[in-house]
Scaffold this active site. Structure first.
Site, PDB file in Angstrom:
ATOM      1  NE  ARG A 142      58.988  55.163  30.186  1.00  0.00           N
ATOM      2  CZ  ARG A 142      58.815  54.896  31.467  1.00  0.00           C
ATOM      3  NH1 ARG A 142      57.852  54.076  31.841  1.00  0.00           N
ATOM      4  NH2 ARG A 142      59.604  55.422  32.369  1.00  0.00           N
TER       5      ARG A 142
ATOM      6  CE  LYS B 257      57.139  61.660  51.741  1.00  0.00           C
ATOM      7  NZ  LYS B 257      57.053  60.302  52.247  1.00  0.00           N
TER       8      LYS B 257
HETATM    9  P1  AMP Z   1      58.349  63.022  43.018  1.00  0.00           P
HETATM   10  O1  AMP Z   1      57.908  61.649  42.629  1.00  0.00           O
HETATM   11  O2  AMP Z   1      59.091  63.077  44.320  1.00  0.00           O
HETATM   12  O3  AMP Z   1      59.062  63.749  41.899  1.00  0.00           O
HETATM   13  O4  AMP Z   1      57.017  63.839  43.339  1.00  0.00           O
HETATM   14  C1  AMP Z   1      56.060  64.145  42.384  1.00  0.00           C
HETATM   15  C2  AMP Z   1      54.786  64.489  43.083  1.00  0.00           C
HETATM   16  O5  AMP Z   1      55.019  65.570  43.969  1.00  0.00           O
HETATM   17  C3  AMP Z   1      53.668  64.919  42.174  1.00  0.00           C
HETATM   18  O6  AMP Z   1      52.701  63.912  42.126  1.00  0.00           O
HETATM   19  C4  AMP Z   1      53.140  66.188  42.826  1.00  0.00           C
HETATM   20  O7  AMP Z   1      51.751  66.203  42.936  1.00  0.00           O
HETATM   21  C5  AMP Z   1      53.779  66.158  44.200  1.00  0.00           C
HETATM   22  N1  AMP Z   1      53.917  67.491  44.789  1.00  0.00           N
HETATM   23  C6  AMP Z   1      54.437  68.577  44.231  1.00  0.00           C
HETATM   24  N2  AMP Z   1      54.322  69.644  45.043  1.00  0.00           N
HETATM   25  C7  AMP Z   1      53.702  69.222  46.163  1.00  0.00           C
HETATM   26  C8  AMP Z   1      53.272  69.855  47.356  1.00  0.00           C
HETATM   27  N3  AMP Z   1      53.496  71.154  47.555  1.00  0.00           N
HETATM   28  N4  AMP Z   1      52.669  69.097  48.278  1.00  0.00           N
HETATM   29  C9  AMP Z   1      52.451  67.791  48.071  1.00  0.00           C
HETATM   30  N5  AMP Z   1      52.825  67.131  46.961  1.00  0.00           N
HETATM   31  C10 AMP Z   1      53.437  67.836  46.005  1.00  0.00           C
END
Ligand code: AMP
Length: 399
Positions: A36, A199
């Site tokens: 950044r 999510k």
């Molecule tokens: P986001 O901020 O929604 O893009 O989510 C990113 C996070 O999703 C990362 O920290 C990952 O560790 C988590 N993540 C990815 N796959 C999974 C999973 N199968 N179960 C739980 N967390 C997950």
């Protein structure tokens, strides 16, 4: 229209530049990824070449409106001289007469970095008086903080009103907007979007909006289990948003209606708990044991997804395929990153949409193999949802 910085007459002026220096650090306070900061160098170097004084304004962390020195930007001021050939001075406040006097008494060619604007509670409520006080630090306003452009705060949005004709997008901001615009409006086909992360709830609008331009959407990460539940599969103890299963069904149907290929994983890597302590167990998606949680996509999915990626003309990636922070569950994310790099080397345009996917590609040392890694996580998501970014809107000239 946002006027180009390169058309401005800047000679002898003090240019107030909003940057996003919210960089990750380790437990010793050492910057672990300076992207950044580095990405603002073209703007800084251009401004120096125009015989200006530069006043940098930024936030760091979430000090919640109090002067908490844990969130001081001093460490960035100490780091900047390693990247730019200029005198860099830190000022331990961001508003007030003393700040202005210090800036005025300096020579042209000096760079100042002001203290964290979020030490003032008024920053995040876009307070008009605070915007005015910040604006008093310069003659011209440049917003180069793409990563903060989705925030309607004083230093990103309110401030622009005090520079009705002297406000510009910085070179990084221009680049980010140009790339996102070209990818979403005139993508080289086929256009493959890869959506992962924890999510589904945070990415619904992105998926829906991408359905207007994509040919293929790949779903991985924690959100895949909510999709898998629409087929009646048991997902063990995996992350599922029960109240979003219907919505996942609707998205699957919508993709069908629009003729979009929506790819879901065939297999997953599971663990008895949310930790890195166990060797991954590979199972088909329809056979996830009751006491296991899926933390990554499996090898068959990697292969299927990589094939789709290898045919792409444009690739957009937002969200990891699994819990890449755990070495046992980074495999799927790494395989997808690798497929993107290979496709890019064969001519595909690849854009990594900031946030965790950017952190993952950095972790794997693959940044140089893709076309663009965005400096904005939330801002990229909001752009992809089709929203207007307040920090960008505020730069538009009203005539
Ligand atoms: P986001 O901020 O929604 O893009 O989510 C990113 C996070 O999703 C990362 O920290 C990952 O560790 C988590 N993540 C990815 N796959 C999974 C999973 N199968 N179960 C739980 N967390 C997950």
């Amino acid at each position: 229209m946002i006027p180009s910085l390169q058309q401005a007459n800047l000679n002898g002026k003090t240019v107030l530049v909003r940057v996003d220096y919210n960089v990750p650090i380790d437990e010793n306070g050492v910057i672990t990824d300076d992207k950044r900061i580095r990405e603002t160098l073209p703007t800084l170097e251009y401004l120096l070449s125009q015989n200006t004084k530069i006043v940098l304004m930024a936030h760091y962390g979430r000090p919640k409106g109090t002067k908490n020195l844990k969130y001081s930007l001093r460490f960035v001021a100490e780091y900047l001289p390693t990247l730019v050939k200029a005198s860099v001075q830190f000022i331990d406040d961001c508003i007030g007469e003393e700040v202005q006097k210090t800036i005025q008494s300096a020579e042209l060619g000096t760079i100042f970095l002001l203290e964290n604007v979020r030490f003032y509670q008024k920053e995040e409520i876009n307070d008009n008086e605070f915007s005015k006080q910040l604006a008093a630090n310069g003659d011209v306003f440049v917003n180069d903080a793409f990563g903060a452009a989705h925030r309607a705060h004083s230093s990103t949005t309110g401030i622009a009103a005090f520079f009705p004709t002297e406000k510009y997008a910085g070179l990084l901001m221009e680049k980010e907007l140009r790339i996102l615009k070209s990818v979403t409006e005139q993508p080289q086909k086929p256009f493959v979007a890869i959506i992962g992360g924890s999510k589904i709830s945070g990415k619904i609008d992105v998926i829906e909006n991408l359905m207007n331009v994509c040919d293929t959407i790949i779903i991985g990460g924690g959100m895949m289990f909510t999709f898998l539940r629409t087929f009646g599969h048991s997902t063990g103890t995996s992350l599922v948003e029960e109240d979003k299963i219907e919505l996942a069904k609707e998205l699957i149907n919508k993709a069908k209606e629009k003729g979009i290929q929506l790819l879901l994983p065939f297999d997953v890597r599971t663990s008895p708990e949310f930790s890195n302590a166990f060797e991954p167990n590979v199972v088909d998606c329809c056979e996830i044991p009751e006491n296991q949680m899926g933390l990554d996509i499996g090898p068959k999915s990697e292969q299927q997804f990589s094939e789709a990626i290898s045919n792409a003309g444009t690739i957009l990636w937002n969200g990891p395929m699994g819990v890449f922070e755990f070495s046992n569950y980074e495999h799927g994310t790494k395989a997808i990153a690798s497929a993107i790099v290979t496709a890019t080397s064969k001519g595909a345009i690849s854009v990594i949409g900031g946030g965790d996917s950017a952190a993952a590609i950095h972790q794997f040392g693959m940044e140089k193999g893709v076309t663009h890694v965005s400096t904005g996580g939330g801002a990229t998501l909001e752009y992809l949802e089709g929203k207007t970014l307040p920090g960008v809107n505020a730069l538009l000239l009203s005539n």
